[in-house]
Design an enzyme around this catalytic site. Structure first.
Site, mmCIF file in Angstrom:
data_model
loop_
_atom_site.group_PDB
_atom_site.id
_atom_site.type_symbol
_atom_site.label_atom_id
_atom_site.label_comp_id
_atom_site.label_asym_id
_atom_site.label_seq_id
_atom_site.Cartn_x
_atom_site.Cartn_y
_atom_site.Cartn_z
ATOM 1 N N CYS A 170 0.812 -1.213 0.000
ATOM 2 C CA CYS A 170 0.000 0.000 0.000
ATOM 3 C C CYS A 170 0.846 1.263 0.000
ATOM 4 O O CYS A 170 0.309 2.364 -0.148
ATOM 5 C CB CYS A 170 -0.943 -0.006 1.202
ATOM 6 N N THR A 204 -17.625 9.827 -0.047
ATOM 7 C CA THR A 204 -16.715 9.821 1.095
ATOM 8 C C THR A 204 -15.589 8.841 0.809
ATOM 9 O O THR A 204 -15.640 8.073 -0.156
ATOM 10 C CB THR A 204 -17.427 9.404 2.401
ATOM 11 N N ALA A 205 -14.579 8.848 1.675
ATOM 12 C CA ALA A 205 -13.404 7.994 1.454
ATOM 13 C C ALA A 205 -13.609 6.625 2.083
ATOM 14 O O ALA A 205 -12.768 6.124 2.830
ATOM 15 C CB ALA A 205 -12.170 8.669 2.028
ATOM 16 N N ASP A 206 -14.730 5.988 1.762
ATOM 17 C CA ASP A 206 -15.021 4.672 2.317
ATOM 18 C C ASP A 206 -14.208 3.587 1.622
ATOM 19 O O ASP A 206 -13.614 3.795 0.563
ATOM 20 C CB ASP A 206 -16.514 4.370 2.218
ATOM 21 N N ASP A 252 -8.513 -4.059 -4.931
ATOM 22 C CA ASP A 252 -7.249 -3.590 -4.363
ATOM 23 C C ASP A 252 -6.117 -4.437 -4.946
ATOM 24 O O ASP A 252 -6.228 -5.667 -5.001
ATOM 25 C CB ASP A 252 -7.253 -3.704 -2.842
ATOM 26 N N HIS A 290 -8.306 -11.317 -14.459
ATOM 27 C CA HIS A 290 -7.763 -10.721 -15.676
ATOM 28 C C HIS A 290 -6.273 -10.507 -15.490
ATOM 29 O O HIS A 290 -5.809 -10.189 -14.380
ATOM 30 C CB HIS A 290 -8.454 -9.383 -15.973
ATOM 31 N N SER A 291 -5.494 -10.660 -16.563
ATOM 32 C CA SER A 291 -4.040 -10.497 -16.504
ATOM 33 C C SER A 291 -3.560 -9.697 -17.701
ATOM 34 O O SER A 291 -4.138 -9.765 -18.788
ATOM 35 C CB SER A 291 -3.350 -11.865 -16.470
ATOM 36 N N ASP A 294 -10.341 0.427 7.465
ATOM 37 C CA ASP A 294 -9.077 -0.253 7.685
ATOM 38 C C ASP A 294 -7.923 0.718 7.437
ATOM 39 O O ASP A 294 -7.997 1.614 6.604
ATOM 40 C CB ASP A 294 -8.940 -1.537 6.859
#
Length: 359
Positions: free
Chosen positions: A17, A48-50, A68, A140-141, A227
């Site tokens: 991250c 919002t930044a959810d 992610d 997917h790649s 998180d």
């Protein structure tokens, strides 16, 4: 003569991250996106930044959708796959949901990574999804300059159990479920400065599923969850404060740390993302006079697959913390509170006084 094994971290400019976009740039980009409020069933979108999007179905059930992915922060491909999968699934738990299935997202620098290493990345992700009780149902790649792996994850929850990061209330206490320091450990790994014990601790915390979030969402005293990932506890705490229009206070002395985090931070194992986070958020953060740089770096330290930051009623905070510890998160701690006031974040310096009964 056998060829030297490929170091995954040598193929990436950043890792985990910590390779997120600069938060200030991200905010400016998102500000240009159209609002999603025109869709009545979209309970949580980009306003919002959810951690994930939430869509209401007909029977009171909600669909949770997230994605992610990132570049490697470790050289072991199996561990990389496990960490990336844990991190992606966490967004569903942070919304109060349970995951149903995942789709793999894979980028491979063709010609630089042998197929058997790529297979180990996928095996690691699949093993973690099996631990979470979900299948990887497709994916997917593409050919990319750096290795990339992650998941798109679908989950569900009841409508009344959706937990946003913007619903904290004045008077709430804040609980963090995992220790901080993943970013400095990652920096040490890249510079061969972390021993076997430290690496084992690093993998253990980054592959610990945040599944407790799904159970906590049934508790009415849990008001908000998110998180803690690439923006550090300061960045994600500030998102919680902005969403609720309140002030978040972080008590620096009780924030749980990985066992070597202080030593590594003092020795300069700090990521570029930690500096970017402070540049982006520092204007809205109040630090105590004389606050040491190493502590500030840990509060802006990017967490890959970090813990949940939970806002809950003060009367229940100690019991909720103890419950979280009992089900497999021994480092869980009460790390701050929410106050009335303009949206922002204040850090309190450690003191020599004994911790309170709710610490």
């Amino acid at each position: 003569m056998n060829a030297e094994p490929v170091r995954l971290t040598s193929l990436a400019h950043g890792g985990g991250c910590g390779c997120k976009l600069d938060p200030a740039i991200l905010r400016s980009l998102l500000a240009r996106q159209p609002a999603s409020g025109a869709f009545d069933r979209l309970l949580v979108g980009n306003e919002t930044a959810d951690d994930a999007a939430v869509w209401a179905l007909d029977d009171g059930t909600c669909l949770i959708a997230t994605t992610d992915f990132f570049t490697p922060m470790v050289d072991d491909p199996y561990d990389f796959g496990r960490i990336a999968a844990t991190n992606a699934i966490s967004d569903v738990y942070a919304m109060g949901g349970r995951p149903l299935l995942a789709l793999a997202i894979l980028g491979v620098p063709v010609g630089k990574l042998p197929p058997e290493i790529v297979a180990r990345i996928l095996d690691g992700g699949a093993s973690l999804c099996a631990e979470a009780g979900i299948p990887i149902a497709g994916g997917h790649s593409i050919d990319t300059p750096e290795p990339i792996y992650g998941l798109a994850v679908i989950g569900t929850c009841r409508r009344e159990q959706v937990r946003r990061n913007s619903d904290a209330r004045a008077g709430d206490r804040l609980i963090l479920t995992k220790p901080v320091g993943v970013g400095v450990y990652s920096a040490a790994i890249k510079r061969s400065g972390l021993g076997e014990d430290g690496y084992a601790e690093f993998v253990a915390t980054t592959t610990l599923l945040n599944r407790v979030g799904a159970d906590l969402a049934a508790d009415a005293d849990i008001h908000a969850m998110t998180d803690v990932t690439g923006f550090g506890i300061i960045g994600h705490g500030l998102e919680l404060a902005r969403g609720a229009g309140l002030r978040v206070v972080i008590e620096a002395g009780v924030v749980p740390l990985l066992t070597q985090a202080e030593t590594l931070a003092r020795d300069g194992f700090v990521t570029g993302a930690s500096h970017r986070n402070w540049s982006a958020f520092g204007g809205d953060v109040s630090l105590p006079e004389g606050f040491p740089d190493w502590r500030r770096h840990l509060l802006t330290d990017p967490q890959t697959s970090g813990g949940l930051l939970i806002a809950c009623a003060e009367r229940s905070a100690a019991a909720i913390r103890d419950r979280i510890r009992t089900v497999g998160y021994p480092a869980a701690a009460i790390v701050g509170r929410v106050e009335a006031g303009p949206a922002g974040l204040r850090v309190e310096a450690p003191t020599d006084r004994a911790p309170s009964a709710t610490a």
